[in-house]
Design a protein around this motif. Structure first.
Motif, PDB file in Angstrom:
ATOM      1  N   GLU A 692       0.866  -1.173   0.000  1.00  0.00           N
ATOM      2  CA  GLU A 692       0.000   0.000   0.000  1.00  0.00           C
ATOM      3  C   GLU A 692       0.905   1.226   0.000  1.00  0.00           C
ATOM      4  N   VAL A 693       0.751   2.067  -0.989  1.00  0.00           N
ATOM      5  CA  VAL A 693       1.607   3.246  -1.130  1.00  0.00           C
ATOM      6  C   VAL A 693       0.837   4.461  -0.634  1.00  0.00           C
ATOM      7  N   TYR A 694       1.376   5.104   0.410  1.00  0.00           N
ATOM      8  CA  TYR A 694       0.781   6.306   0.986  1.00  0.00           C
ATOM      9  C   TYR A 694       1.656   7.501   0.624  1.00  0.00           C
ATOM     10  N   PRO A 695       1.138   8.451  -0.123  1.00  0.00           N
ATOM     11  CA  PRO A 695       1.971   9.599  -0.513  1.00  0.00           C
ATOM     12  C   PRO A 695       2.143  10.643   0.584  1.00  0.00           C
ATOM     13  N   ALA A 696       1.300  10.592   1.623  1.00  0.00           N
ATOM     14  CA  ALA A 696       1.357  11.648   2.652  1.00  0.00           C
ATOM     15  C   ALA A 696       1.070  11.062   4.022  1.00  0.00           C
ATOM     16  N   MET A 697       2.038  10.369   4.601  1.00  0.00           N
ATOM     17  CA  MET A 697       1.891   9.811   5.941  1.00  0.00           C
ATOM     18  C   MET A 697       2.636  10.694   6.932  1.00  0.00           C
ATOM     19  N   THR A 698       2.008  10.975   8.059  1.00  0.00           N
ATOM     20  CA  THR A 698       2.602  11.875   9.047  1.00  0.00           C
ATOM     21  C   THR A 698       3.703  11.185   9.836  1.00  0.00           C
ATOM     22  N   ALA A 699       4.542  11.989  10.458  1.00  0.00           N
ATOM     23  CA  ALA A 699       5.668  11.450  11.231  1.00  0.00           C
ATOM     24  C   ALA A 699       5.196  10.620  12.410  1.00  0.00           C
ATOM     25  N   SER A 700       4.066  10.992  13.000  1.00  0.00           N
ATOM     26  CA  SER A 700       3.574  10.252  14.164  1.00  0.00           C
ATOM     27  C   SER A 700       3.142   8.848  13.803  1.00  0.00           C
ATOM     28  N   GLN A 701       2.909   8.570  12.510  1.00  0.00           N
ATOM     29  CA  GLN A 701       2.495   7.242  12.070  1.00  0.00           C
ATOM     30  C   GLN A 701       3.673   6.346  11.713  1.00  0.00           C
ATOM     31  N   VAL A 702       4.884   6.891  11.742  1.00  0.00           N
ATOM     32  CA  VAL A 702       6.088   6.156  11.344  1.00  0.00           C
ATOM     33  C   VAL A 702       6.947   5.900  12.576  1.00  0.00           C
TER      34      VAL A 702
END
Length: 738
Positions: A692-702
């Motif tokens: 699944e390719v997410y172009p805009a994931m926030t830092a808190s999710q990584v």
């Protein structure tokens, strides 16, 4: 005009005191009198005054109601204006009178405790809360947290463990204070340790630990091993399918020690802050009453996997079904006898549902009272009435569990420690814990790693970290593992302020202390209970210490003397990243040197609260000739396929790390990052070989984590040794080793 704001309407002329001005003061000693005008506000500037004897001032704001002559001075009073009143001064002191002791104070009058957004109140827990807040979008309310903590500390006890209301359930937890039903943290400053447990072929039939462990995915430790692992988490709460009133707070992975410089790194769990919250839902949740027994869900499969309960224990579905039947009959207006007869007939072929029906008119009346209060037709808990225990009963039959709280130990190499929440006198039972019995010392040994791509060339500690939390005797094959915060109490040799003691108040413990160990092995659940007793007066916030024994002390000193930093490099060895270093990487996520997976770390991403519009599915194919996967019905996400997507192929190691689909921590790779604090990432799912390719994931999710078996807790050099039970209290008949 000066008195306009203080004047009184003419219709209120019965009021005793009026604003007035003294026009003439005729000094006559103590009997001073003066001519006065009583001023009163008119309703409108344009309204005419109907009282001909009254004169209106030039701005038509105030009228003179009366002109009094020879007015007695005792009826005159000088008062400050509103602005001059010291009562309202901004610097005036304000503080309610606090009660020093709340033992006699009605528990149901106490304020609801804090919400889960204001959980922790110490240095380590604040860091945990900051990370948890980033992940869950919560905010901290430290003032409220401190207020509630002061309340709990002022009480004799806020959380007990005592015999459960459920038959054959052993001990359980009870709250002595009420809680709001909005995701409130229960006993906030007293989280439970989470200890990852690696599966071993040696322990399958030699311990009862399987009755007390939780899935590693529930507690964020699913990547500690290659295969699915379990954790020893909060194990004292029971499961009542119709009365679940708690949720589990996911712990935070937060290594305290740095394996490059700390010999104690890897000896204690890096998962901190596991606790319970009250149930929160759209109807306000479930408010806990003082004296209420606490129940958490084990999952319905827990009963289904145990054949002895399949035909005897009613599950949530049965409570929901019975509740629906009673609600429908009640609306028609049937009497109690009619209602029970009809419900029993309807459920004649559903014995597990029929057995949860109320048995008496009084039970039904209590259900209806709760129904009217909550107006919640779908609440299966309506039928699971368990009356709260009185505080007197808890004090007589229970033991206090919240005399201690957890914080970073004052001993550097010890990790977390246990601290006194209140002033405790000598002889006080600081905490009591049921002990899980395990026999045969080989059960603490880990299986050798199979040669896989993930573990190739890797050497791990041959002994499980759980051994460090086990209590035993050098001449016995028996291990005893505490299942509450007792596991956080550290060793201090001669500087101890507490000691171990068998809980002779517990009948089962007293019985088995006289029996051979073979009898204890037959018990399917935790049986023995151990007390920790204060050996001197202990002050509030003082760390609790016991003596782990000479064998442990000798083993630790030898470990420190022989310890060498694993971070040194030679021509043959490569510098490894420690758990502490990987944890610190999460404070600098946009450092591109961390984005590529190393031998020691990888990346996970959270896909909670995402929609199909947030990502694109890419099937990774072995060659272009393979047909594209069919898109499932109802799936609106865009799909494509490729043999190589930005360096990701079908043989990418990310697929080897992916497990069963779990939204909170999915293996992922960072493809790129932007100046707007967003990542482009690819999440791996093994079964479908799709990303699944997410172009805009926030830092808190990584998040950066150690690879399986790469954390310090598995390092071959990490310290391992059990805690010794003193010879003078250990039963001789249990000493089966020479």
């Amino acid at each position: 005009e000066d008195y306009y704001d203080y004047s009184i309407h003419s219709k209120n002329n019965f009021v005793s005191w009026y604003p007035c001005t003294v026009q003439h003061a005729l000094g006559r000693g103590d009997d001073n009198i003066g001519d006065t005008h009583i001023m009163v506000q008119v309703e409108s500037k344009k309204k005419k005054n109907k009282n001909k004897s009254s004169s209106v001032n030039n701005k038509n704001k105030v009228v003179v109601l009366y002109k009094l002559i020879d007015f007695p001075t005792e009826l005159l009073r000088l008062v400050p204006t509103h602005q001059a009143l010291t009562t309202h001064h901004p610097n005036a002191f304000r503080q309610y009178i606090p009660l020093i002791e709340l033992e006699w104070f009605p528990a149901n009058w106490l304020l609801p405790l804090i919400s889960s957004s204001s959980y922790n109140n110490n240095e380590t827990n604040n860091a945990q809360q900051q990370q948890q807040s980033e992940e869950e979008g919560k905010t901290d309310d430290n003032d409220e947290n401190q207020t509630v903590e002061r309340l709990i500390r002022s009480m004799k006890c806020g959380n007990y463990f005592a015999p459960s209301n459920l038959p054959e359930a052993g001990f359980s937890q009870y709250t002595a204070v009420p809680y709001s039903g909005k995701g409130t943290i229960i006993n906030s400053a007293t989280p439970t340790l989470v200890i990852p447990v690696a599966s071993s072929s040696r322990n399958q039939k030699k311990w009862i630990l399987h009755e007390y462990v939780w899935s590693g995915k529930t507690y964020g430790s699913e990547y500690e091993t290659v295969t699915e692992n379990v954790v020893l988490g909060p194990s004292l709460a029971n499961f009542h399918p119709g009365r679940v009133n708690m949720d589990v707070v996911r712990p935070v992975w937060q290594p305290i020690l740095d394996a490059c410089v700390d010999p104690g790194a890897g000896a204690s769990s890096d998962y901190q802050g596991c606790a319970f919250t009250t149930i929160s839902n759209n109807n306000g949740g479930h408010e806990l009453q003082a004296g209420e027994e606490l129940f958490v869900s084990y999952g319905e499969q827990w009963f289904k996997s145990r054949s002895q309960f399949n035909h005897t224990i009613s599950r949530s579905e049965h409570y929901q079904e019975a509740n629906a039947v009673l609600q429908s009959l009640w609306r028609v207006g049937h009497s109690w006898n009619e209602l029970l007869t009809l419900a029993s007939n309807i459920l004649a072929d559903r014995p597990l549902t029929r057995q949860v029906l109320p048995k008496t008119p009084e039970e039904w009346e209590q259900i209806m009272k709760k129904k009217k209060k909550n107006d919640n037709d779908n609440d299966e808990n309506n039928l699971a009435q368990i009356e709260p225990r009185s505080l007197e009963w808890l004090e007589e039959h229970g033991q206090c569990m919240d005399h201690i709280y957890m914080n970073v130990s004052t001993i550097r190499q010890a990790g977390q420690g246990a601290f006194s929440r209140r002033n405790l006198t000598k002889g006080t039972t600081i905490i009591s814990s049921p002990m899980i019995h395990v026999w045969d010392r080989s059960t603490m040994e880990q299986d050798e790693l199979n040669s896989t791509d993930v573990t190739e060339g890797l050497t791990v500690n041959p002994t499980m970290q759980m051994l460090n939390y086990q209590f035993s005797h050098a001449q016995s094959s028996l291990y005893l593992l505490p299942i509450n915060q007792m596991a956080a109490i550290n060793h201090a040799g001669s500087a101890t302020n507490a000691k171990l003691q068998w809980a002779t108040w517990d009948k089962k413990s007293s019985y088995y202390l006289q029996r051979p160990m073979e009898d204890l092995k037959k018990e399917p659940y935790s049986t023995m209970v151990m007390d920790v007793i204060a050996t001197r007066d202990i002050t509030e916030d003082e760390e609790i210490f016991i003596d782990y024994g000479k064998e442990w002390e000798t083993a630790w000193q030898r470990h420190v003397q022989n310890w060498k930093s694993p971070c040194t490099t030679t021509k043959e060895t490569k510098r490894r990243r420690t758990s502490y270093e990987i944890y610190q990487m999460n404070h600098d996520k946009f450092n591109t040197t961390y984005h590529k997976w190393s031998d020691d770390h990888f990346t996970t991403c959270s896909r909670t609260n995402v929609t199909a519009d947030d990502y694109q599915i890419v099937y990774i194919l072995e060659n272009e000739g393979v047909s594209q996967q069919q898109q499932p019905k109802g799936d609106s996400s865009s799909r494509t396929h490729a043999t190589n997507y930005q360096g990701i192929t079908i043989h990418d190691e990310g697929f080897r790390y992916s497990q069963q689909k779990f939204d909170r921590q999915v293996p992922c790779k960072i493809l790129s990052s932007s100046s707007s604090a967003l990542f482009e990432v690819a999440l791996f799912f093994d079964k479908s070989k799709a990303i699944e390719v997410y172009p805009a994931m926030t830092a808190s999710q990584v998040k950066f984590l150690p690879k399986p078996y790469r954390s310090d807790m598995h390092h071959p050099q990490a310290f391992r040794h059990e805690i010794s039970i003193p010879t003078e209290i250990f039963p001789k008949q249990w000493m089966d080793l020479k």
